[in-house]
Enzyme design. Structure first.
Site, PDB file in Angstrom:
ATOM      1  CB  CYS A 219     -37.112   4.434 -15.386  1.00  0.00           C
ATOM      2  SG  CYS A 219     -35.376   4.175 -14.987  1.00  0.00           S
TER       3      CYS A 219
ATOM      4  NE  ARG B  39     -38.738  -0.043  -4.113  1.00  0.00           N
ATOM      5  CZ  ARG B  39     -37.450  -0.158  -3.766  1.00  0.00           C
ATOM      6  NH1 ARG B  39     -37.106  -0.183  -2.490  1.00  0.00           N
ATOM      7  NH2 ARG B  39     -36.522  -0.260  -4.698  1.00  0.00           N
TER       8      ARG B  39
ATOM      9  CG  HIS C 262     -35.960  -0.453 -17.158  1.00  0.00           C
ATOM     10  ND1 HIS C 262     -37.327  -0.279 -17.050  1.00  0.00           N
ATOM     11  CD2 HIS C 262     -35.401   0.461 -16.316  1.00  0.00           C
ATOM     12  CE1 HIS C 262     -37.584   0.705 -16.196  1.00  0.00           C
ATOM     13  NE2 HIS C 262     -36.437   1.163 -15.730  1.00  0.00           N
TER      14      HIS C 262
ATOM     15  CD  GLU D   7     -39.950  -1.236 -19.306  1.00  0.00           C
ATOM     16  OE1 GLU D   7     -41.158  -1.565 -19.310  1.00  0.00           O
ATOM     17  OE2 GLU D   7     -39.120  -1.733 -18.516  1.00  0.00           O
TER      18      GLU D   7
END
Length: 213
Positions: free
Chosen positions: A142, A89, A165, A79
């Site tokens: 995350c 979500r 990730h 990342e």
């Protein structure tokens, strides 16, 4: 000292490969002579950062690699950037589901990783581990931890850190699933490769690894 973190299971899964890989990576690094420690983070907004900050205070690492599961991604994702936005979500493990909330009130819009992500990409590719530089860590726990880490490290000059990730591992998937997965052994080695590369690299490589969308 190298600090590696992974998350507890979430989203109905009984395991989280990020934590299993972080533990195994720490074992591999210690066997090679590195001082390394793995810490499990709760998949809970706010609490995850508090546990991380406690680990930073306890272990005082020079390098921090946080990992999380990105189910559906086919590669190890290095990342690049954390954004100051929580937008869940699905609820976290405590039932929290913030929408359009800052990770840190008054904090900057974003922080960049201080890991050598391009050099790590090259090292992972050389090790035949599928990898990419990712331009988004999402807006779930995350990214929350990634942003919280970089915000904390601004007060710890000399300590570098970032977020990786990992995909599903095959044992998480039901029979017949077509979702991409990566064996846990490769995930653990990937985190160890990132740690070794960061330990030996002060200036990142200048190679193309961007995205068109």
């Amino acid at each position: 000292m190298i600090l590696l973190t992974g998350f507890e299971p979430f989203g109905g899964h009984s395991t989280n490969p990020s934590w299993l890989a972080a533990q195994e990576a720490a074992v591999r690094l210690r066997a090679e002579g590195f001082e390394a420690q793995a810490v499990e983070l709760p998949c809970v907004f706010g609490e995850a950062i508090r546990v991380l900050e406690s680990a930073l205070e306890q272990h005082r690492p020079g390098l921090v690699i946080c990992a999380g599961q990105a189910g559906g991604r086919p590669r190890i994702s290095l990342e690049r950037v954390a954004i100051n936005c929580d937008d869940a979500r699905i609820p976290d493990n405590a039932g929290n589901a913030p929408v359009d909330q800052p990770v840190v009130h008054g904090g900057p819009a974003a922080y960049f990783s201080t890991l050598p992500v391009k050099a790590a990409l090259a090292a992972l590719t050389a090790a035949d581990i599928p990898a990419e530089v990712s331009q988004t860590a999402g807006t779930y726990v995350c990214n929350h931890v990634f942003y919280g880490l970089m915000h904390a490290l601004r007060l710890r000059p000399g300590t570098r850190g970032g977020f990786v990730h990992v995909p599903y591992e095959p044992g998480q998937l039901p029979p017949g699933s077509s979702a991409p997965a990566l064996p846990l052994e490769q995930q653990a080695e990937a985190l160890a490769v990132v740690a070794r590369t960061a330990s030996a690299t002060t200036a990142d490589l200048r190679i193309a690894a961007g995205a068109t969308h």
